[in-house]
Each structure stands twice: as C-alpha cells, then as structure tokens.
Design a protein around this motif. Structure first.
Motif, mmCIF file in Angstrom:
data_model
loop_
_atom_site.group_PDB
_atom_site.id
_atom_site.type_symbol
_atom_site.label_atom_id
_atom_site.label_comp_id
_atom_site.label_asym_id
_atom_site.label_seq_id
_atom_site.Cartn_x
_atom_site.Cartn_y
_atom_site.Cartn_z
ATOM 1 N N ALA A 355 0.478 -1.377 0.031
ATOM 2 C CA ALA A 355 -0.070 -0.186 0.110
ATOM 3 C C ALA A 355 0.984 1.532 0.025
ATOM 4 O O ALA A 355 0.625 2.385 -0.812
ATOM 5 C CB ALA A 355 -1.000 0.128 0.601
ATOM 6 N N ALA A 356 1.669 1.452 1.176
ATOM 7 C CA ALA A 356 3.031 2.478 0.671
ATOM 8 C C ALA A 356 3.728 2.660 -1.032
ATOM 9 O O ALA A 356 4.059 3.043 -1.129
ATOM 10 C CB ALA A 356 4.198 2.640 1.826
ATOM 11 N N GLY A 357 3.606 1.916 -1.768
ATOM 12 C CA GLY A 357 4.358 1.645 -2.704
ATOM 13 C C GLY A 357 5.444 0.772 -3.084
ATOM 14 O O GLY A 357 5.929 1.214 -4.681
ATOM 15 N N PHE A 358 5.763 0.017 -2.522
ATOM 16 C CA PHE A 358 7.021 -0.698 -2.653
ATOM 17 C C PHE A 358 6.544 -2.349 -3.106
ATOM 18 O O PHE A 358 5.075 -2.571 -2.955
ATOM 19 C CB PHE A 358 7.336 -1.231 -1.350
ATOM 20 N N GLU A 359 7.531 -1.929 -3.966
ATOM 21 C CA GLU A 359 7.267 -3.737 -4.804
ATOM 22 C C GLU A 359 7.709 -5.064 -3.634
ATOM 23 O O GLU A 359 9.128 -4.999 -3.084
ATOM 24 C CB GLU A 359 8.341 -3.711 -5.568
ATOM 25 N N ALA A 360 6.906 -5.731 -3.469
ATOM 26 C CA ALA A 360 6.691 -6.810 -2.020
ATOM 27 C C ALA A 360 6.309 -7.504 -2.481
ATOM 28 O O ALA A 360 5.274 -8.051 -3.392
ATOM 29 C CB ALA A 360 6.094 -5.995 -1.316
ATOM 30 N N TYR A 361 6.586 -9.219 -1.972
ATOM 31 C CA TYR A 361 6.242 -10.247 -2.284
ATOM 32 C C TYR A 361 5.871 -11.389 -1.211
ATOM 33 O O TYR A 361 7.095 -11.071 -0.480
ATOM 34 C CB TYR A 361 7.434 -11.117 -3.556
ATOM 35 N N PRO A 362 4.790 -12.523 -1.335
ATOM 36 C CA PRO A 362 4.956 -12.984 -0.296
ATOM 37 C C PRO A 362 6.145 -14.706 -0.471
ATOM 38 O O PRO A 362 5.962 -14.715 -1.151
ATOM 39 C CB PRO A 362 3.575 -13.622 -0.095
ATOM 40 N N VAL A 363 6.803 -14.686 0.642
ATOM 41 C CA VAL A 363 7.059 -15.967 0.340
ATOM 42 C C VAL A 363 7.235 -16.859 1.490
ATOM 43 O O VAL A 363 6.596 -16.628 2.708
ATOM 44 C CB VAL A 363 8.944 -14.995 0.397
ATOM 45 N N LEU A 364 7.090 -18.111 0.894
ATOM 46 C CA LEU A 364 6.634 -19.278 2.043
ATOM 47 C C LEU A 364 8.122 -20.230 2.078
ATOM 48 O O LEU A 364 8.574 -20.663 1.086
ATOM 49 C CB LEU A 364 6.007 -20.721 1.277
ATOM 50 N N ALA A 365 8.664 -19.615 3.398
ATOM 51 C CA ALA A 365 10.265 -20.838 3.265
ATOM 52 C C ALA A 365 10.559 -21.803 4.127
ATOM 53 O O ALA A 365 9.245 -21.845 5.142
ATOM 54 C CB ALA A 365 10.979 -18.802 3.901
ATOM 55 N N SER A 366 11.507 -22.392 4.752
ATOM 56 C CA SER A 366 11.498 -23.313 4.634
ATOM 57 C C SER A 366 12.900 -23.028 6.418
ATOM 58 O O SER A 366 13.146 -22.978 5.721
ATOM 59 C CB SER A 366 12.052 -24.431 4.322
ATOM 60 N N SER A 367 12.386 -23.623 7.864
ATOM 61 C CA SER A 367 12.951 -23.062 8.896
ATOM 62 C C SER A 367 14.216 -24.133 8.760
ATOM 63 O O SER A 367 13.848 -25.285 8.523
ATOM 64 C CB SER A 367 12.086 -23.357 9.921
ATOM 65 N N ARG A 368 15.401 -23.616 8.851
ATOM 66 C CA ARG A 368 15.907 -25.218 8.866
ATOM 67 C C ARG A 368 16.493 -25.612 10.083
ATOM 68 O O ARG A 368 17.834 -26.220 10.552
ATOM 69 C CB ARG A 368 17.913 -24.365 8.080
ATOM 70 N N ASN A 369 15.972 -26.068 11.364
ATOM 71 C CA ASN A 369 16.306 -25.879 12.032
ATOM 72 C C ASN A 369 15.738 -27.895 12.613
ATOM 73 O O ASN A 369 15.965 -28.416 13.616
ATOM 74 C CB ASN A 369 15.268 -25.480 13.802
ATOM 75 N N GLU A 370 14.844 -27.634 11.659
ATOM 76 C CA GLU A 370 13.865 -29.203 11.821
ATOM 77 C C GLU A 370 15.093 -30.291 10.528
ATOM 78 O O GLU A 370 15.665 -31.363 10.330
ATOM 79 C CB GLU A 370 13.312 -29.794 11.883
ATOM 80 N N TYR A 371 14.661 -29.571 9.761
ATOM 81 C CA TYR A 371 15.364 -30.122 7.827
ATOM 82 C C TYR A 371 15.670 -28.811 7.442
ATOM 83 O O TYR A 371 15.712 -27.879 7.511
ATOM 84 C CB TYR A 371 13.635 -30.663 7.231
ATOM 85 N N PHE A 372 16.330 -29.677 5.922
ATOM 86 C CA PHE A 372 17.167 -28.648 5.336
ATOM 87 C C PHE A 372 15.546 -28.642 3.662
ATOM 88 O O PHE A 372 15.365 -30.562 3.436
ATOM 89 C CB PHE A 372 18.811 -28.990 4.502
ATOM 90 N N PHE A 373 15.595 -28.147 3.880
ATOM 91 C CA PHE A 373 14.503 -27.852 2.454
ATOM 92 C C PHE A 373 14.380 -28.919 1.581
ATOM 93 O O PHE A 373 15.513 -28.542 0.705
ATOM 94 C CB PHE A 373 13.322 -26.587 2.296
ATOM 95 N N GLN A 374 14.396 -29.339 0.713
ATOM 96 C CA GLN A 374 14.710 -30.338 -0.611
ATOM 97 C C GLN A 374 12.691 -30.074 -1.331
ATOM 98 O O GLN A 374 12.323 -31.752 -1.146
ATOM 99 C CB GLN A 374 14.836 -31.777 -0.342
ATOM 100 N N PRO A 375 12.918 -29.294 -2.888
ATOM 101 C CA PRO A 375 11.840 -29.606 -3.085
ATOM 102 C C PRO A 375 11.362 -31.150 -3.498
ATOM 103 O O PRO A 375 11.034 -31.588 -4.142
ATOM 104 C CB PRO A 375 11.802 -28.927 -4.754
ATOM 105 N N PRO A 376 12.183 -31.552 -4.417
ATOM 106 C CA PRO A 376 12.542 -33.131 -4.673
ATOM 107 C C PRO A 376 11.322 -34.451 -3.765
ATOM 108 O O PRO A 376 10.644 -35.346 -4.275
ATOM 109 C CB PRO A 376 13.371 -33.512 -5.356
ATOM 110 N N ARG A 377 10.638 -33.807 -2.741
ATOM 111 C CA ARG A 377 10.273 -34.656 -1.714
ATOM 112 C C ARG A 377 9.149 -34.300 -1.454
ATOM 113 O O ARG A 377 7.822 -34.926 -1.153
ATOM 114 C CB ARG A 377 10.911 -34.415 0.078
ATOM 115 N N MET A 378 8.951 -33.051 -2.324
ATOM 116 C CA MET A 378 7.370 -32.371 -2.704
ATOM 117 C C MET A 378 6.512 -32.823 -1.074
ATOM 118 O O MET A 378 5.404 -32.912 -1.208
ATOM 119 C CB MET A 378 6.354 -33.658 -3.748
ATOM 120 N N ASN A 379 6.711 -32.364 -0.373
ATOM 121 C CA ASN A 379 6.394 -31.914 0.801
ATOM 122 C C ASN A 379 6.125 -30.348 1.399
ATOM 123 O O ASN A 379 6.631 -30.166 2.030
ATOM 124 C CB ASN A 379 7.065 -32.609 1.711
#
Length: 657
Positions: A355-379
């Motif tokens: 609303a303030a005019g910034f170019e901004a995007y939503p991002v879904l990120a993976s927390s690495r405290n339990e796993y290292f995210f791997q897209p091939p796992r499709m989870n």
C-alpha cells in the motif's frame, strides 16, 4: 417388558459407543522375554555400547478424530554407564499431543520383575515462537548391569492432526529389532518415502490389504551426535508420510509445486486484499516526505507493536471466548482489533508495504532448525514459515516481523539462507533467503579491570549483543522474570571466562526492543587470573576464550558442520597493573585470515596499563566434511592465540618495550 428391553438396548448402544471411543492399541500387554535376552552381555554389532534397544514398536493411527500413536520400548543395560537409561524422558509438543497409559517395569538379570509404581513428572524442554515442548519423565528402580528396562505409552494426538506422520528409525542406541505401522487417514491420499535410506536388508514399507502400512527392520546403527551438525531429523533414517487432498497423488515435481504455489498465492491475496484500508493505515504511519527506507522502517516498527498471540500461552476455547479473541479474516480486521498470530502479522506488513508503494512479495520459506528443504520430496509442509521480500534501493530484503524482537532487515536464523517459494499468480518461483554478514550479529565484550597484588582481576565488564545474538536471547527469555534473566546473563559470562568468576549484573537490559542492542553490565572479580613465576607474573590473554577452548578438537568428523548464522566476537580489554609493576613482554600479534573466518589478536602495554584486542569473525554457514581439517586447524590457531601469556615484572626490572 418392552420398556425394559428398550432400556437394555439403549444402554448397550451407549456401552458400544464408549468402547469405540477408547483407543484400542496393539501390543498393550507386555511381550515375552527370551532367555537369550536375559543372558546377553554385549552386542557384536554395537561393540562397547552401554545399552541397546532390544525391541521398539510404533503403531500410529491417523483417524481424523482420536488420533493416536502407541510406543513400546525394550532396552538392555550392558554397562554401568548404561544404567542412566533407567531415567526415561518422553518428549511431546503440548499443542498437538498428550501422553497417556504409561506403564513401565524392570526385569532383573534373573528374570524377576519390578513393576514401576512411582511418580511421573512433567518438565518443559523448550519454547519457540509460541510452541512449547514438554516431556514426561520417570525413573525405574533396581536397574543394574544385565537388567532390561521396558515401557510403553500412547501419544493422544489432537483431532485433525494427521499431517505429521513420521517413523524415526535411528536413535541414540543400536536397535536390534523394530516394527512400525501406520493406519493412514482414509479421506486423504498418502505417499511415503525414506530420504536418508533404510537399514541394510530392510524391505521397503508396504500397504497391506487392510490399508495398514507396515515395516519390520533390524540392526539399526546408533545415531552419532556431533556439535554443529545439520538437523538430526534430516540425518536420521526415517520414513515420512505426506498426505494430499488430491485423489491421485501428483508425481510430477514441477506440477506439484505450481499447483501448491497458485493455491497459496490465492489464500494470501484473499487475506491481504483490503487495499483501501491499508492505504489509510499507511497514511497514519509514514510521512509524505519520508525516504523509502524510513517509510519501510516505520511500517515495520508499527506492525511489531501489535499484540502477537503466537508468543502468549495457549488459551482454551472458553478463555478465548472470555477474552473475546477471534482469528482475523483479513488484514483490515486485524489492524482494527490490534492483535493477531505471528504469521498473519507478517502478511499485514506485506499489505502495508504494498500500500505504501513498495514492490513486495509473499514468500513461503523453510525453517532449517528441523529439516533442510528439498523440493523433490514434494512436502509442502516443509515450507513452514512465511516472510516478505521487499525490493528497496535496488536490493532484495527479507522480513519477518511476525517473529517477536526480529530486527529490521534480519530474519530469524532458522529462516536465513534457506530455500523458499516466492508466490505469484502463476505458481511462484524458487528463491534463497539472504544470510546476514557476520557484522550484523555481534558479541562485543569490553572489560575495564584492575589487577590486584594477589593476581585477581576486578572491575567492570560490558557485553553488548546485536542482531541475531540479541534476538535469540530475547526470544529465549521472553517469559522469564528478572531473577531468571539475571541468572542467565551471569551464567553466560561465566561460560565466556575460563576461570572462576564472581559476576553480578548491575541492571536489566532492554528485553522488549528489537532495533536496539541488548546490553549487559557486570561488576566482576576473577580470582587468580595471574600466576607467579619467580619474580615475574604470567597473565593469560584469552579472557573470553572459554567457548572456543575445546571447539572442534576431535580428529574425525562424521557430518558436515553447520553454523546457525555468521557472527563476530570483538573483545577490548584494559587492565591496570598494581603499583610498581610493568609489562615485561607481550605476545606477537596474530592475524589469521582465511577469508570465511578470521582471528585477530593485538596487545600492548605501557605506563602500567595493559591493553589487548581480540576479534573472532565467522562468515561460515556449512562446512563439508572433507574441509573439516582446515576448520579444525583454524580453531587450533584460535586456541593457541588465546593461550599466550603476558609477562609482568616489577617496575625496576621491566624489560624495555
């Protein structure tokens, strides 16, 4: 007579219904013990082991309601050290599980049995971002070398909690035999995988005609724990189950993530799409002539003032009704009520930034405290954090104001340097969140001390934590009182100094801020820091080197080394010498720069004053196992530098500087 029959029939129906509600678990009775188990004194496949699992069983039922997981454990005690396994700790997550039906017993080497009838205690293991981990603990009696200890219990899982099914095969002890079952939720499709592999000779888990997935395995090696290792759950042998609402499970990775990305984007847009309300809110926060960075900082600071429900104790439904709390349907409603969950607060920041005019995007990120995210796992559940990407002055910055005390422009360590999905209407694109430089997270220790005639140091020490160093401590101690916080900070100073130290915190630092450093001031006395050597005295230079004293000493490394975040430690020490004493000699300066890490030590002494500086910088994140030797050599240089000593002499005999 008919009424009596009707009464009996109704009563019978109630009984049947009640029986159906009682979880029926397999193996609820004790399993037989063989003579071989009683006589066992060692396990050839686990030489020197203090104890082993003779048998483990996990039976999970994802029913939608009354979900449960039954666990059976049998441990053979092989050495005196192994007797510690009489102290049992069963962890669980308070929001999604409870533990019931704990039964335990000790089997002596002669086969006689001592049933457990003691008290079961509960303790808190950790708290993070509104999640509380507890443990049921108890101690079995009469446990000796040769004994068998066994227990079984049930996890009673939250209704609807069917999305975290997991068989963890590896454990700290060698496992001789194990059985696992899962009755999956019938209304969803499920697929399973074993990312780290299966024990040698184990057949892959399979679903039988009764729809139950089963696996039997044996000879599972003990899991080795190392300092600074990747998340244990990522390394352990395990079988993961992923549910899907789709009747046919998508096998194409690109299509799977595209579909997930579109659905997620639509959900976010539905929550933040109150443009007019957000524009009005922005006009109350920023000034028309504010530079872009100032605007963004003001929006960030204002959003963090909202009441964050994720960091409050969980309320019952009755408490929520009493407090008139409700989940906001969109950002306009949340702005109006002034509170929300951490994830929603982050999306509110996104809406205000746009609303303030910034170019901004939503991002879904993976927390690495339990796993290292791997897209091939499709989870998709591994994308368990939401952050906001903002383009500011040509740079891409990431924000998570939904994490309490998170400084502007810094993500919590578990969300930094990880994979994520930047959402858009086409399904999104893969990104990697930024990892901060070491200068962003510092521990600065400044000491103004006097050396007494007895060789002790007395004076003032100030420790300043910035960036992620401050964030981690504010989060850890957010629900503690002043007494607990004082003890924590005093204990931490004790950990820094490799000697007996009396430290008293003089005032509580600012625990509630996010932009300001966390500053702790102490009055201290360090006994016997200088030692006599004839007419001279020797004074070590590593005043704050205790945490590196035994770091990476082992010659062999099994797993890669992972640091939570880059950091910098800066020490500035000034010591006034006793009257009549001078600095005889100082160590040579050290500057060991290996690009990703650096150790600097400089010292000088004149006019009865000793001054030295120490800097330890680490811009390391992950070090592969084959580079462990170089890392170990670097920290040997650090230890050698910290172990140097300054020679002090009476003034008349001082060596020329």
């Amino acid at each position: 007579m008919n009424y009596r029959r009707l009464f009996v029939l109704v009563l019978l129906l109630f009984v049947v219904a009640a029986v159906r509600r009682v979880p029926q678990v397999s193996g609820d009775d004790w399993q037989p013990i063989s003579p071989e188990e009683l006589k066992m004194t060692s396990e050839p496949k686990a030489p020197g082991a203090p104890a082993i699992f003779l048998f483990r069983e996990v039976d999970r039922k994802d029913l939608g309601r009354a979900n449960m997981e039954y666990n059976y454990v049998r441990i053979k005690i092989l050495t005196e050290e192994g007797r510690k396994y009489a102290n049992v700790e069963i962890p669980y997550r308070s929001r999604t599980a409870a533990i019931s039906n704990i039964r335990a017993r000790t089997i002596r080497p002669d086969g006689t049995i001592v049933n457990f009838d003691g008290k079961v205690y509960e303790k808190t293991i950790s708290k993070a971002k509104g999640v509380k981990y507890l443990a049921k603990t108890f101690t079995l009696t009469d446990v000796q070398v040769g004994s068998i200890v066994e227990y079984h219990f049930t996890y009673d899982l939250e209704d609807g909690f069917v999305f975290d099914s997991l068989w963890v095969l590896s454990d700290e002890l060698f496992t001789k035999k194990a059985k696992f079952t899962l009755k999956p939720y019938e209304r969803l499709s499920v697929r399973w995988s074993w990312p780290a592999g299966l024990p040698a000779g184990t057949q892959a888990p399979a679903q039988d005609p009764d729809k139950v997935i089963r696996m039997v395995t044996q000879d599972i090696p003990a899991f080795q724990v190392e300092d600074y290792m990747p998340p244990e759950k990522e390394l352990k042998l395990r079988v993961e189950f992923v549910y899907s609402e789709d009747t046919v499970i998508e096998q194409d990775q690109a299509k799977y993530w595209r579909q997930f990305g579109k659905k997620s984007f639509d959900r976010v847009e539905g929550f933040i799409g109150k443009t007019q309300a957000m524009q009005q809110a922005v006009s109350q926060i920023v000034g028309p002539n504010d530079p872009p960075e100032v605007k963004l900082q003001k929006i960030y600071a204002r959003v963090q003032l909202l009441r964050n429900l994720s960091y409050e104790p969980r309320r019952t439904e009755q408490e929520q009704k009493r407090d008139k709390l409700r989940d906001a349907k969109n950002v306009a409603e949340m702005w109006s009520v002034g509170y929300g969950w951490g994830a929603d607060i982050t999306w509110l920041f996104l809406a205000l930034a746009k609303a303030a005019g910034f170019e901004a995007y939503p991002v879904l990120a993976s927390s690495r405290n339990e796993y290292f995210f791997q897209p091939p796992r499709m989870n998709s559940r591994e994308l368990n954090s939401n952050v906001v990407l903002v383009k500011l002055n040509g740079k891409e910055l990431y924000f998570d104001p939904g994490t309490a005390f998170a400084p502007f422009g810094l993500l919590p360590w578990a969300e930094a340097g990880v994979g994520g999905l930047k959402l858009d209407k086409d399904g999104g694109s893969w990104i990697t969140t930024t990892l901060p430089e070491s200068s962003a997270s510092r521990i600065e220790r400044k000491a103004d001390l006097k050396l007494t005639d007895e060789g002790s140091l007395e004076g003032k020490i100030t420790v300043t934590f910035t960036g992620l160093e401050a964030l981690s401590r504010r989060l850890e101690l957010r629900q503690k009182d002043d007494t607990a916080r004082k003890k924590y900070l005093e204990d931490q100073l004790n950990e820094y100094v490799p000697a007996t130290i009396e430290a008293e915190l003089k005032a509580q630092p600012d625990w509630k801020g996010s932009s300001e450093p966390l500053v702790a001031e102490y009055q201290v006395k360090i006994s016997g820091w200088a030692s006599s050597a004839g007419k001279r005295a020797l004074l070590p230079v590593g005043l704050f080197g205790a945490t590196e004293k035994h770091l990476f000493e082992h010659a062999h490394r099994e797993y890669p080394i992972v640091f939570s975040f880059p950091f910098k430690k800066i020490d500035d020490v000034t010591i006034q010498l006793p009257l009549g004493w001078q600095v005889g000699s100082v160590p040579k300066d050290v500057d060991q720069d290996v690009k990703a890490a650096e150790y600097i030590f400089k010292s000088d002494g004149q006019n009865g004053t000793l001054h030295f500086n120490r800097v330890l910088r680490s811009d390391l994140y992950m070090v592969p196992t084959d580079k462990y030797g170089a890392l170990r050599s670097f920290f040997q240089v650090v230890r050698s530098g910290d172990e140097q000593q300054i020679v002090l002499q009476p003034g008349t005999a001082a060596a020329s500087q």
